[in-house]
Each structure stands twice: as structure tokens, then as C-alpha cells.
Design a protein around this motif. Structure first.
Motif, PDB file in Angstrom:
ATOM      1  N   ARG A 191      31.522  -2.870  17.190  1.00  9.06           N
ATOM      2  CA  ARG A 191      31.471  -3.926  18.192  1.00  9.06           C
ATOM      3  C   ARG A 191      32.865  -4.474  18.499  1.00  9.06           C
ATOM      4  O   ARG A 191      33.814  -4.251  17.746  1.00  9.06           O
ATOM      5  N   THR A 192      32.944  -5.214  19.574  1.00  4.80           N
ATOM      6  CA  THR A 192      34.194  -5.867  19.940  1.00  4.80           C
ATOM      7  C   THR A 192      34.115  -7.379  19.734  1.00  4.80           C
ATOM      8  O   THR A 192      35.099  -8.086  19.884  1.00  4.80           O
ATOM      9  N   ARG A 193      32.936  -7.860  19.401  1.00  6.43           N
ATOM     10  CA  ARG A 193      32.753  -9.264  19.054  1.00  6.43           C
ATOM     11  C   ARG A 193      31.518  -9.370  18.166  1.00  6.43           C
ATOM     12  O   ARG A 193      30.636  -8.496  18.198  1.00  6.43           O
ATOM     13  N   PRO A 194      31.422 -10.426  17.362  1.00  2.84           N
ATOM     14  CA  PRO A 194      30.270 -10.545  16.461  1.00  2.84           C
ATOM     15  C   PRO A 194      29.009 -10.964  17.205  1.00  2.84           C
ATOM     16  O   PRO A 194      29.079 -11.471  18.341  1.00  2.84           O
ATOM     17  N   ILE A 195      27.886 -10.748  16.572  1.00  5.37           N
ATOM     18  CA  ILE A 195      26.612 -11.230  17.105  1.00  5.37           C
ATOM     19  C   ILE A 195      26.595 -12.746  16.955  1.00  5.37           C
ATOM     20  O   ILE A 195      26.821 -13.279  15.866  1.00  5.37           O
ATOM     21  N   LEU A 196      26.327 -13.453  18.042  1.00  4.31           N
ATOM     22  CA  LEU A 196      26.428 -14.912  18.049  1.00  4.31           C
ATOM     23  C   LEU A 196      25.091 -15.624  17.985  1.00  4.31           C
ATOM     24  O   LEU A 196      25.035 -16.813  17.677  1.00  4.31           O
ATOM     25  N   GLU A 197      24.010 -14.923  18.317  1.00  2.00           N
ATOM     26  CA  GLU A 197      22.698 -15.550  18.266  1.00  2.00           C
ATOM     27  C   GLU A 197      21.630 -14.476  18.245  1.00  2.00           C
ATOM     28  O   GLU A 197      21.902 -13.295  18.463  1.00  2.00           O
ATOM     29  N   LEU A 198      20.414 -14.895  17.950  1.00  2.00           N
ATOM     30  CA  LEU A 198      19.316 -13.948  17.931  1.00  2.00           C
ATOM     31  C   LEU A 198      19.075 -13.397  19.327  1.00  2.00           C
ATOM     32  O   LEU A 198      19.231 -14.118  20.312  1.00  2.00           O
ATOM     33  N   ALA A 204      17.063 -12.340  22.673  1.00  2.00           N
ATOM     34  CA  ALA A 204      16.072 -13.154  23.381  1.00  2.00           C
ATOM     35  C   ALA A 204      14.657 -12.876  22.916  1.00  2.00           C
ATOM     36  O   ALA A 204      13.838 -13.796  22.794  1.00  2.00           O
ATOM     37  N   ASP A 205      14.338 -11.604  22.612  1.00  2.00           N
ATOM     38  CA  ASP A 205      12.967 -11.290  22.229  1.00  2.00           C
ATOM     39  C   ASP A 205      12.621 -11.852  20.860  1.00  2.00           C
ATOM     40  O   ASP A 205      11.450 -12.019  20.528  1.00  2.00           O
ATOM     41  N   GLU A 206      13.617 -12.172  20.041  1.00  2.00           N
ATOM     42  CA  GLU A 206      13.351 -12.790  18.746  1.00  2.00           C
ATOM     43  C   GLU A 206      13.410 -14.303  18.827  1.00  2.00           C
ATOM     44  O   GLU A 206      12.897 -15.002  17.954  1.00  2.00           O
ATOM     45  N   ALA A 207      14.044 -14.843  19.857  1.00  2.00           N
ATOM     46  CA  ALA A 207      14.256 -16.278  19.950  1.00  2.00           C
ATOM     47  C   ALA A 207      13.155 -16.999  20.719  1.00  2.00           C
ATOM     48  O   ALA A 207      13.139 -18.219  20.771  1.00  2.00           O
ATOM     49  N   THR A 208      12.228 -16.272  21.315  1.00  2.00           N
ATOM     50  CA  THR A 208      11.230 -16.893  22.176  1.00  2.00           C
ATOM     51  C   THR A 208      10.288 -17.812  21.417  1.00  2.00           C
ATOM     52  O   THR A 208       9.733 -18.722  21.995  1.00  2.00           O
ATOM     53  N   ALA A 209      10.086 -17.591  20.130  1.00  2.00           N
ATOM     54  CA  ALA A 209       9.156 -18.399  19.348  1.00  2.00           C
ATOM     55  C   ALA A 209       9.890 -19.503  18.591  1.00  2.00           C
ATOM     56  O   ALA A 209       9.497 -19.889  17.499  1.00  2.00           O
ATOM     57  N   SER A 210      10.966 -20.029  19.169  1.00  2.00           N
ATOM     58  CA  SER A 210      11.756 -21.083  18.542  1.00  2.00           C
ATOM     59  C   SER A 210      12.261 -20.657  17.168  1.00  2.00           C
ATOM     60  O   SER A 210      12.281 -21.444  16.224  1.00  2.00           O
ATOM     61  N   ALA A 211      12.684 -19.414  17.060  1.00  2.00           N
ATOM     62  CA  ALA A 211      13.187 -18.891  15.800  1.00  2.00           C
ATOM     63  C   ALA A 211      14.635 -19.299  15.589  1.00  2.00           C
ATOM     64  O   ALA A 211      15.434 -19.301  16.520  1.00  2.00           O
ATOM     65  N   MET A 212      14.959 -19.649  14.358  1.00  2.00           N
ATOM     66  CA  MET A 212      16.316 -19.985  13.968  1.00  2.00           C
ATOM     67  C   MET A 212      16.658 -19.271  12.664  1.00  2.00           C
ATOM     68  O   MET A 212      15.767 -18.824  11.938  1.00  2.00           O
ATOM     69  N   VAL A 213      17.946 -19.166  12.386  1.00  2.00           N
ATOM     70  CA  VAL A 213      18.403 -18.529  11.151  1.00  2.00           C
ATOM     71  C   VAL A 213      19.297 -19.507  10.391  1.00  2.00           C
ATOM     72  O   VAL A 213      20.217 -20.087  10.972  1.00  2.00           O
ATOM     73  N   LEU A 214      19.020 -19.680   9.113  1.00  2.00           N
ATOM     74  CA  LEU A 214      19.873 -20.487   8.245  1.00  2.00           C
ATOM     75  C   LEU A 214      20.765 -19.555   7.439  1.00  2.00           C
ATOM     76  O   LEU A 214      20.279 -18.587   6.841  1.00  2.00           O
ATOM     77  N   THR A 215      22.070 -19.812   7.438  1.00  2.00           N
ATOM     78  CA  THR A 215      22.985 -18.967   6.684  1.00  2.00           C
ATOM     79  C   THR A 215      23.883 -19.834   5.792  1.00  2.00           C
ATOM     80  O   THR A 215      24.209 -20.975   6.139  1.00  2.00           O
ATOM     81  N   PHE A 216      24.277 -19.262   4.657  1.00  2.00           N
ATOM     82  CA  PHE A 216      25.115 -19.960   3.687  1.00  2.00           C
ATOM     83  C   PHE A 216      26.229 -19.028   3.232  1.00  2.00           C
ATOM     84  O   PHE A 216      25.985 -17.878   2.868  1.00  2.00           O
ATOM     85  N   ASP A 217      27.468 -19.539   3.243  1.00  2.00           N
ATOM     86  CA  ASP A 217      28.643 -18.727   2.927  1.00  2.00           C
ATOM     87  C   ASP A 217      29.293 -19.139   1.603  1.00  2.00           C
ATOM     88  O   ASP A 217      29.109 -20.264   1.128  1.00  2.00           O
ATOM     89  N   ASP A 218      30.066 -18.205   1.070  1.00  2.00           N
ATOM     90  CA  ASP A 218      31.033 -18.422  -0.017  1.00  2.00           C
ATOM     91  C   ASP A 218      30.476 -18.310  -1.428  1.00  2.00           C
ATOM     92  O   ASP A 218      31.249 -18.287  -2.383  1.00  2.00           O
ATOM     93  N   GLY A 219      29.176 -18.301  -1.619  1.00  3.94           N
ATOM     94  CA  GLY A 219      28.600 -18.263  -2.964  1.00  3.94           C
ATOM     95  C   GLY A 219      28.524 -16.854  -3.515  1.00  3.94           C
ATOM     96  O   GLY A 219      29.214 -15.944  -3.038  1.00  3.94           O
TER      97      GLY A 219
END
Length: 296
Positions: free
Chosen positions: A91-98, A100-115
Motif C-alpha cells: 500500500r501507499t497509505r495505511p488503512i484508516l477506517e473499516l 463501508a460494508d463492515e461499518a454499516t452496522a455501527s461497527a467500531m474497532v478498539l485498538t491498544f498499542d505498546d504492550g
């Protein structure tokens, strides 16, 4: 592992041919329904999927493959996994969001870094378990190697483990060999601890470059960024973190928090507040499926 795959395939074919030949000669007596012999190797090492070839890990014995292991599945329960043997496009840029076909049901992703960090990660895992929610943890190799049991708990509870480099460096300042070591060593630690290498990568500080995309893709990983930054590393207080999460919530949102890298007590407190509120508002915490290749 790439060099081993054709050999394993030929052995499976030869084994099948030999058994079928013997059966035709009347030398095998089958107890299965209909008098047909059971498929050779069914459920055994030859029939099961091997480790991700993109991980570049050393050969794994057939016995180990047949044993139960933690399986990372970076996908929703409805979405199919990308075949492990298929490397993602660069890719030339990272994926920034889900998508559209996954986001239609008010889906969100929780992520945690550094551990993972034994002081804070267990508290976050406890809250996620309380509400039966899955999240993504982008681990640093230097933390992961000292806390493999925590990684195993993450995987056992259905969370996805991603690669966040070994020492959390600023990627654009690294040489390509140094960056390859940072990313590759971390994938190797995850592979050894869980039996499968990570399939997602996140650049520290969100500082990407061409080499990061290329090395990540070569190791079979997709690059994931975020849309909601809690800025919890600033230690502004749990109430501020909660406000930022709720204010940025929306279909397809990807929330960035931290479970290590400093005093994360406020992050642990915050998730126990904002998670039930998100669920009460109808949001569904999910894990991203592998997206389609980027358009050229």
C-alpha cells in the motif's frame, strides 16, 4: 517454510495414492459408513493448514501443527479470513477506517498499542471480557518477549495481536535493514508464542514510509492506522479520554489507546466507562476483515 510446502504437498498426494491403491486391492478394511476408507490424514498434520509462510519462521514439525494452538483471526465472525499464503499488496497509505460494508452496522474497532504490560493490560482485558468485546493489541517486541503469557491470554480470549515494531522507534529515521529487524523480530516473537505470526502492522507515532509498507506486506501484514486518537499518553485524566472516545465514535471508527509506554491507569479506568456507553448507544465492537487489495 516456502521451500517445504511443495514437499509436503507431494507427500500428501503420494500417501493418498498408495492408500487408495491398497484399498482397491482389498487389503484395507474400512469401518466407516458405506465401506469407504476415511480420508488419509484427515484432521492430522497433512490435512491442516500450515503456519503463515509470510512469517518466515523456521520449519514446524507435524506434531506441533496437530496440537491445539491459539489462532489469530483478524476478522469479524461473518467475514472470511484472507488465505495465509496470500500476501497483501504493498500500500501507499495505511488503512484508516473499516470498509463501508463492515461499518454499516455501527461497527467500531478498539485498538491498544505498546504492550503488553502486566500493570495495565490485564485490567483492559478484564473489562473487554466483562462486556464480551474483542479488540486489537499492537505489541512491541521488547514488551511481548517478557510477557508471552499475556499475549496468550489475549489470543485465547479472541483478541487480535498486531506488530508495533520492537522498540517503538521513529520509522523514517531508521535504515531499511534496521526497520526490517524491528518488524521481523516482533513477528517472530508473536509466531513463537502463539503459533501464528501477526497479520496487522502499525507504525509507531503513525509515521509511515515506503519501506514500512513494503516490509509489512512481505511479512503478510496489512497496515492499520486510526480515526480516533484518545491521546491517553498525555495522561489528561480518564474523563478526558472518555470524552474523546464518545465524541469520535461513529460507524467505521478505529480508536487508538495504549496499554503500556507510561502510566496507563487512566486508560484502564476510561475503558470501563466508555465501553458500556458505546454499547448502550448501539455501537458494535468488532475486528476488521482483510480488505480487498488497493486499486492501482
Amino acid at each position: 517454510m516456502k521451500n517445504d510446502e511443495p514437499t509436503v504437498g507431494r507427500r500428501a498426494v503420494l500417501r493418498t495414492a498408495v492408500l487408495l491403491g491398497v484399498a482397491a486391492a482389498g487389503l484395507i478394511t474400512s469401518g466407516s459408513e458405506g465401506g469407504m476408507p476415511a480420508a488419509p490424514g484427515a484432521g492430522g498434520p497433512a490435512a491442516g493448514p500450515g503456519p503463515n509462510p509470510a512469517a518466515g519462521a523456521p520449519g514446524m514439525s507435524a506434531q506441533r501443527l496437530s496440537e491445539k494452538s491459539y489462532r489469530l483471526r483478524p476478522m469479524t465472525s461473518e467475514a472470511p479470513a484472507r488465505p495465509a499464503a496470500v500476501k497483501p499488496a504493498v500500500r501507499t497509505r495505511p488503512i484508516l477506517e473499516l470498509p463501508a460494508d463492515e461499518a454499516t452496522a455501527s461497527a467500531m474497532v478498539l485498538t491498544f498499542d505498546d504492550g503488553p504490560d502486566p500493570r495495565y493490560t490485564p485490567g483492559i482485558l478484564d473489562t473487554l471480557a466483562r462486556y464480551d468485546v474483542r479488540a486489537m493489541f499492537f505489541v512491541c517486541g521488547e514488551m511481548a518477549v517478557e510477557n508471552r503469557d499475556l499475549m496468550r491470554r489475549m489470543a485465547a480470549e479472541g483478541h487480535v495481536i498486531g506488530n508495533h515494531t520492537w522498540t517503538h522507534p521513529l520509522i523514517p529515521k531508521l535504515s531499511r535493514p534496521a526497520l526490517a529487524s524491528e518488524i521481523g523480530r516482533t513477528s517472530e516473537v508473536v509466531q513463537k508464542a502463539l503459533g501464528e505470526a501477526p497479520l496487522w502492522f502499525r507504525a509507531p507515532y503513525g509515521a509511515w514510509n515506503r519501506a514500512a509498507f513494503e516490509i509489512g506486506a512481505e511479512l503478510g501484514m496489512e497496515p492499520l492506522a486510526w480515526t480516533v486518537d484518545t491521546l491517553d499518553w498525555q495522561e489528561a485524566g480518564a474523563a478526558t479520554i472518555v470524552s474523546r472516545v464518545l465524541g469520535g465514535a461513529g460507524p467505521g471508527a478505529i480508536v487508538l489507546s495504549h496499554d503500556a509506554g507510561g502510566n496507563r491507569t487512566q486508560s484502564v479506568q476510561a475503558i470501563s466507562s466508555y465501553l458500556p456507553q458505546l454499547l448502550a448507544r448501539g455501537y458494535r465492537m468488532t475486528l476488521p476483515a482483510f480488505p480487498t487489495p488497493p486499486r492501482r
